[in-house]
Design a protein around this motif. Structure first.
Motif, PDB file in Angstrom:
ATOM      1  N   PRO A   1       0.829  -1.208   0.000  1.00  0.00           N
ATOM      2  CA  PRO A   1       0.000   0.000   0.000  1.00  0.00           C
ATOM      3  C   PRO A   1       0.864   1.258   0.000  1.00  0.00           C
TER       4      PRO A   1
ATOM      5  N   SER B   1      -6.950  -2.324  -4.349  1.00  0.00           N
ATOM      6  CA  SER B   1      -6.030  -3.446  -4.163  1.00  0.00           C
ATOM      7  C   SER B   1      -6.661  -4.788  -4.468  1.00  0.00           C
TER       8      SER B   1
ATOM      9  N   TYR C   1      -1.399  -3.871  -5.447  1.00  0.00           N
ATOM     10  CA  TYR C   1      -2.177  -2.646  -5.327  1.00  0.00           C
ATOM     11  C   TYR C   1      -2.092  -1.899  -6.653  1.00  0.00           C
TER      12      TYR C   1
END
Length: 185
Positions: free
Chosen positions: A47, A83, A94
């Protein structure tokens, strides 16, 4: 009618009461170019750093808007990350989409402030496209054309356009009020 061509190149005409379409179907006939948008689809292995969900864990999705004034630009830069948790990428991958209105001759360089936020980028795919808007509201010929997608990642402008098109076509505002069923009261 609407003129088209079959797969073998044979001209065809479809007849209908109205057409609702995006600018790719009508080009310069019903739209004009008002700028360009640069978009970059970035594949990430993690992320975006420093993004968290409401429980403090890693974020599986987020939206970031980099304000124009902080960047000394005329337009904001938008980042939207989704994601594998949304079934749009392989496990633990992601996808970040970075976009803005083109202001220089080097559109990809304009996205660098956003790239710096993303962390390591495994791969990216960049494109520049025209921003087109309709030249009329469609009521004269019943050909209603949307604008092309702008760089925003929240779809507010697109949603407002749908509501306006409804009003132009139907003649009244779309009422999205959800009233409770009689059984619910």
């Amino acid at each position: 009618g609407v003129k088209s061509h079959a797969e073998d190149g044979t001209p065809e005409v479809a007849r209908c009461k109205m057409v609702i379409c995006d600018p790719s179907y009508v080009g310069d006939v019903k739209t004009k170019v008002v700028g360009k948008v640069v978009r970059s689809i970035c594949i990430l292995g993690a992320p975006i750093p420093h993004t968290k969900n409401k429980e403090g864990g890693r974020a599986y999705s987020c939206q970031i808007i980099l304000p124009q004034k902080q960047l000394k630009r005329k337009n904001d830069i938008y980042v939207m990350m989704v994601s594998w948790a949304h079934n749009i990428a392989a496990k633990d991958k992601y996808v970040a989409i970075v976009s803005t209105v083109v202001e220089t001759a080097d559109p990809e360089k304009e996205l660098e402030p956003a790239y710096k936020l993303l962390g390591p980028i495994l791969d990216k795919f960049m494109s520049v496209s025209d921003m087109r808007v309709p030249v009329d509201n469609g009521s004269a010929d019943n050909v209603y054309v949307t604008a092309s997608y702008d760089p925003t990642s929240h779809f507010e402008d697109a949603s407002n356009e749908v509501l306006q098109m409804w009003k132009d076509i139907i003649g009244e505002d779309l009422d999205l009020t959800v009233l409770p069923e009689e059984d619910d009261q």
